[in-house]
Motif scaffolding. Structure first.
Motif, PDB file in Angstrom:
ATOM      1  N   ARG A  67     -52.333  42.229 -34.361  1.00 40.93           N
ATOM      2  CA  ARG A  67     -53.495  42.121 -33.455  1.00 40.93           C
ATOM      3  C   ARG A  67     -53.806  43.457 -32.792  1.00 40.93           C
ATOM      4  NH1 ARG A  67     -52.194  37.311 -29.782  1.00 40.93           N
ATOM      5  NH2 ARG A  67     -51.310  36.123 -31.462  1.00 40.93           N
ATOM      6  N   GLY A  68     -52.745  44.206 -32.449  1.00 35.74           N
ATOM      7  CA  GLY A  68     -52.940  45.531 -31.843  1.00 35.74           C
ATOM      8  C   GLY A  68     -53.641  46.481 -32.803  1.00 35.74           C
ATOM      9  N   ARG A  69     -53.294  46.397 -34.084  1.00 40.27           N
ATOM     10  CA  ARG A  69     -53.967  47.241 -35.100  1.00 40.27           C
ATOM     11  C   ARG A  69     -55.414  46.844 -35.245  1.00 40.27           C
ATOM     12  NH1 ARG A  69     -49.262  47.263 -38.971  1.00 40.27           N
ATOM     13  NH2 ARG A  69     -50.048  45.217 -39.460  1.00 40.27           N
ATOM     14  N   GLU A 104     -43.709  39.002 -32.940  1.00 41.19           N
ATOM     15  CA  GLU A 104     -43.848  40.452 -32.859  1.00 41.19           C
ATOM     16  C   GLU A 104     -44.747  40.992 -33.969  1.00 41.19           C
ATOM     17  OE1 GLU A 104     -42.604  42.752 -30.542  1.00 41.19           O
ATOM     18  OE2 GLU A 104     -42.265  40.933 -29.393  1.00 41.19           O
ATOM     19  N   GLN A 105     -44.612  40.439 -35.181  1.00 37.81           N
ATOM     20  CA  GLN A 105     -45.490  40.860 -36.280  1.00 37.81           C
ATOM     21  C   GLN A 105     -46.943  40.534 -35.944  1.00 37.81           C
ATOM     22  OE1 GLN A 105     -43.409  38.721 -39.439  1.00 37.81           O
ATOM     23  NE2 GLN A 105     -43.156  40.666 -40.504  1.00 37.81           N
ATOM     24  N   LYS A 125     -41.129  54.008 -37.291  1.00 39.91           N
ATOM     25  CA  LYS A 125     -40.418  53.208 -36.286  1.00 39.91           C
ATOM     26  C   LYS A 125     -40.923  53.572 -34.900  1.00 39.91           C
ATOM     27  CE  LYS A 125     -36.438  52.603 -39.237  1.00 39.91           C
ATOM     28  NZ  LYS A 125     -35.082  52.976 -39.571  1.00 39.91           N
ATOM     29  N   PRO A 126     -41.252  52.562 -34.088  1.00 40.93           N
ATOM     30  CA  PRO A 126     -41.765  52.836 -32.739  1.00 40.93           C
ATOM     31  C   PRO A 126     -40.645  53.256 -31.793  1.00 40.93           C
ATOM     32  CG  PRO A 126     -41.488  50.488 -33.055  1.00 40.93           C
ATOM     33  CD  PRO A 126     -41.177  51.143 -34.379  1.00 40.93           C
ATOM     34  N   ILE A 181     -30.955  45.756 -33.543  1.00 41.40           N
ATOM     35  CA  ILE A 181     -32.108  45.386 -34.354  1.00 41.40           C
ATOM     36  C   ILE A 181     -33.299  45.271 -33.417  1.00 41.40           C
ATOM     37  CG2 ILE A 181     -33.141  43.647 -35.860  1.00 41.40           C
ATOM     38  CD1 ILE A 181     -30.312  42.980 -36.812  1.00 41.40           C
ATOM     39  N   PHE A 182     -34.380  45.955 -33.779  1.00 42.92           N
ATOM     40  CA  PHE A 182     -35.581  45.998 -32.959  1.00 42.92           C
ATOM     41  C   PHE A 182     -36.757  45.387 -33.708  1.00 42.92           C
ATOM     42  CE2 PHE A 182     -32.906  49.434 -31.499  1.00 42.92           C
ATOM     43  CZ  PHE A 182     -32.976  49.321 -30.123  1.00 42.92           C
ATOM     44  N   SER A 183     -37.676  44.811 -32.948  1.00 38.07           N
ATOM     45  CA  SER A 183     -38.895  44.257 -33.533  1.00 38.07           C
ATOM     46  C   SER A 183     -39.800  45.392 -33.999  1.00 38.07           C
ATOM     47  CB  SER A 183     -39.626  43.412 -32.491  1.00 38.07           C
ATOM     48  OG  SER A 183     -40.228  44.250 -31.513  1.00 38.07           O
ATOM     49  N   VAL A 184     -40.879  45.031 -34.669  1.00 43.26           N
ATOM     50  CA  VAL A 184     -41.832  46.035 -35.136  1.00 43.26           C
ATOM     51  C   VAL A 184     -42.512  46.764 -33.979  1.00 43.26           C
ATOM     52  CG1 VAL A 184     -42.277  44.969 -37.369  1.00 43.26           C
ATOM     53  CG2 VAL A 184     -43.647  44.282 -35.406  1.00 43.26           C
ATOM     54  N   ARG A 185     -42.396  46.200 -32.768  1.00 40.17           N
ATOM     55  CA  ARG A 185     -42.955  46.864 -31.581  1.00 40.17           C
ATOM     56  C   ARG A 185     -41.890  47.578 -30.751  1.00 40.17           C
ATOM     57  NH1 ARG A 185     -46.186  43.997 -27.749  1.00 40.17           N
ATOM     58  NH2 ARG A 185     -44.496  42.502 -27.667  1.00 40.17           N
TER      59      ARG A 185
END
Length: 134
Positions: free
Chosen positions: A129-131, A123-124, A94-95, A40-44
């Motif tokens: 913030r990156g967006r 992570e969300q 998916k990144p 399971i991976f984070s959104v990043r």
């Protein structure tokens, strides 16, 4: 609307929902993490937990969340179906994924999902913030 499967903690409270696209959604329907193989991976794209067909496992192999189908290692939870399934937003692309740590064997018993849920929220927030900056 796409059907979501709730993932319950040790108290039987749904914490995340599994979508047919293998994204895990939070209570607001926002993509929170995704499944790729048994990880399971984070959104990043950071590895945050393990997936074992119907269970989310912590780094030590203990069960953090299960589907209603349950898990023989965790025992029964008093499922609380009061929290409604969210209306999921579309999962993003998916990144690229990061390093996958060594996996522990499944350990009997529950572990609290607090750390996982804190990691998901962080992570969300960082992804959002990156967006906003980009």
């Amino acid at each position: 609307m796409r059907k979501l499967v709730p993932l319950f903690d040790h108290k039987g409270v749904p914490q995340l929902w599994l979508g047919p696209d293998e994204w895990l959604y939070d209570q607001h329907g926002q993509p929170a993490a995704f499944i790729l193989g048994d990880s399971i991976f984070s959104v990043r794209g950071l590895h945050i937990a393990w997936w074992d067909s119907a269970s989310v496992l912590g780094g030590d192999g203990s069960v953090m969340l299960v589907t209603r189908a349950g898990n023989p290692w965790a025992g029964d939870a008093p499922y609380q179906l009061g929290r409604a399934s969210p209306a999921p937003k579309l999962g993003p692309v998916k990144p690229a994924v990061g390093r996958i740590p060594a996996r522990f064997h499944i350990r009997r018993g529950w572990s609290r999902p607090d750390t996982l849920m804190e990691q998901v929220a962080l992570e969300q927030s960082l992804k959002h913030r990156g967006r906003m900056a980009g």
